[in-house]
Design an enzyme around this catalytic site. Structure first.
Site, PDB file in Angstrom:
ATOM      1  N   ASN A   1      49.953  45.201  33.328  1.00  0.00           N
ATOM      2  CA  ASN A   1      49.710  46.799  32.811  1.00  0.00           C
ATOM      3  C   ASN A   1      49.517  47.754  33.834  1.00  0.00           C
ATOM      4  O   ASN A   1      49.258  48.892  33.889  1.00  0.00           O
ATOM      5  CB  ASN A   1      48.295  46.531  31.913  1.00  0.00           C
ATOM      6  CG  ASN A   1      47.152  45.967  32.979  1.00  0.00           C
ATOM      7  OD1 ASN A   1      47.358  46.056  34.211  1.00  0.00           O
ATOM      8  ND2 ASN A   1      46.006  46.083  32.232  1.00  0.00           N
TER       9      ASN A   1
ATOM     10  N   TYR B   1      31.874  39.523  37.126  1.00  0.00           N
ATOM     11  CA  TYR B   1      33.270  39.138  37.687  1.00  0.00           C
ATOM     12  C   TYR B   1      33.253  37.520  37.355  1.00  0.00           C
ATOM     13  O   TYR B   1      34.320  36.805  36.906  1.00  0.00           O
ATOM     14  CB  TYR B   1      33.673  39.279  38.949  1.00  0.00           C
ATOM     15  CG  TYR B   1      35.109  38.897  39.271  1.00  0.00           C
ATOM     16  CD1 TYR B   1      36.179  39.270  38.774  1.00  0.00           C
ATOM     17  CD2 TYR B   1      35.172  37.708  40.171  1.00  0.00           C
ATOM     18  CE1 TYR B   1      37.319  38.537  39.203  1.00  0.00           C
ATOM     19  CE2 TYR B   1      36.313  36.958  40.712  1.00  0.00           C
ATOM     20  CZ  TYR B   1      37.390  37.619  40.119  1.00  0.00           C
ATOM     21  OH  TYR B   1      38.709  37.225  40.505  1.00  0.00           O
TER      22      TYR B   1
END
Length: 310
Positions: free
Chosen positions: A34, A144
């Site tokens: 993306n 994360y």
């Protein structure tokens, strides 16, 4: 060879190097990215030898299109900035967990049975002792790390339920050409701006293992080819570790700078930001049992990276 491999995040740092390796080995390669952190210039030297798709795995229809007709998936799409999870945790949930779920669902629906997943040493959090082996507790201290752990668990469930074979790679700090984040990149940018002073986040004694990209790619291919279980986990690292201050010294010396003033900027317990860990290094006995031996140690990997980015 005839096999078609999808590399998600294939325009990113590690992903683009995986593309190079698999193309060189004769595979047909499709990339989906993306471009949130990946860059098409990482792939431009390959021309039309790959199929490049600009798409987003957060969209289920893009995931379905990406896996259509492929034999295996190398899943490297993720937001790589650990610090982002402190200020914007939703980013890592969406870019890592949602994207991985959509990919797994697409694989299930299209009958794709092989997955290689880029996880992270951050899943271990703040271990009591280093180096840590793959059986150590999963106790992430950043969103994360938690997102990568969540992805691992989703993948495990899909291997049990739907017959997918998965290889999970818990990478240490991977460095090398095309790197666009992390401490080496950060230090070099700061020193280019001000070659007389370097701000170091944390007190400089944080310990990390660094692995050069060529070694990381070799480990990945080896694990993919030789791992035999339905769900396989491997630490990917060099066999040593160095402090952040040592990294700073290597970067300064390799850039040919002298008399640089180092300014430490620690937060709680000497780390650089909330979610940062004081010490993390990995045991790689599982990989070594497959025949892996890193060519560069941590210091050499950092120096080679700086030389390649100057």
């Amino acid at each position: 060879m005839g096999e078609t491999i999808l590399i998600t995040g294939g325009a990113g740092f590690i992903g683009s190097h995986m593309v190079d390796r698999l193309v060189n080995e004769g595979f047909k390669v499709r990339v989906i990215d993306n471009l949130s952190s990946g860059r098409l210039e990482n792939l431009k030297h390959l021309g039309t030898s790959i199929e490049a798709m600009i798409g987003d795995l957060k969209k289920p229809e893009d995931a379905l299109k990406a896996v259509d007709g492929v034999d295996a998936v190398f899943h490297f799409a993720a937001n790589p900035e650990v610090r982002v999870s402190t200020t914007n945790p939703e980013t890592h949930f969406n870019e890592n967990v949602v994207a991985t779920f959509n990919l797994l669902e697409a694989m299930r629906r299209r009958g794709v049975k092989e997955l290689v997943f880029a996880s992270s040493s951050s899943v271990y959090g703040e271990p009591s002792e280093i180096p840590v082996g793959e059986d150590a507790p999963i106790r992430p201290v950043s969103v994360y790390g938690a997102s990568k752990a969540a992805c691992e668990n989703l993948i495990h469930a899909y291997t049990r339920l739907y017959g997918i074979r998965a290889v999970v790679l818990r990478y240490a700090n991977v460095v090398g050409p095309r790197l666009r984040h992390g401490v080496v990149w950060d230090f070099m940018n700061k020193l280019r701006t001000n070659p007389r002073e370097l701000e170091v986040l944390g007190n400089g004694t944080q310990v990390r293992s660094y692995i050069y990209i060529d070694d990381a790619v070799e480990a990945t291919i080896l694990a993919w080819r030789k791992a035999s279980d339905a769900f396989n986990v491997f630490n990917v690292a060099s066999e040593d570790w160095i402090t952040v201050d040592e990294v700073a010294k290597i970067v300064i010396e390799t850039m040919g700078l002298k008399d640089v003033k180092i300014i430490h900027k620690p937060v709680a317990h000497g780390v650089g930001w909330l979610g940062d860990v004081k010490k993390i290094a990995l045991k790689i006995e599982r990989l070594k049992a497959l025949g892996f031996k890193p060519k560069l140690n941590s210091a050499q990997a950092v120096k080679e990276t700086v030389l390649g980015m100057m």
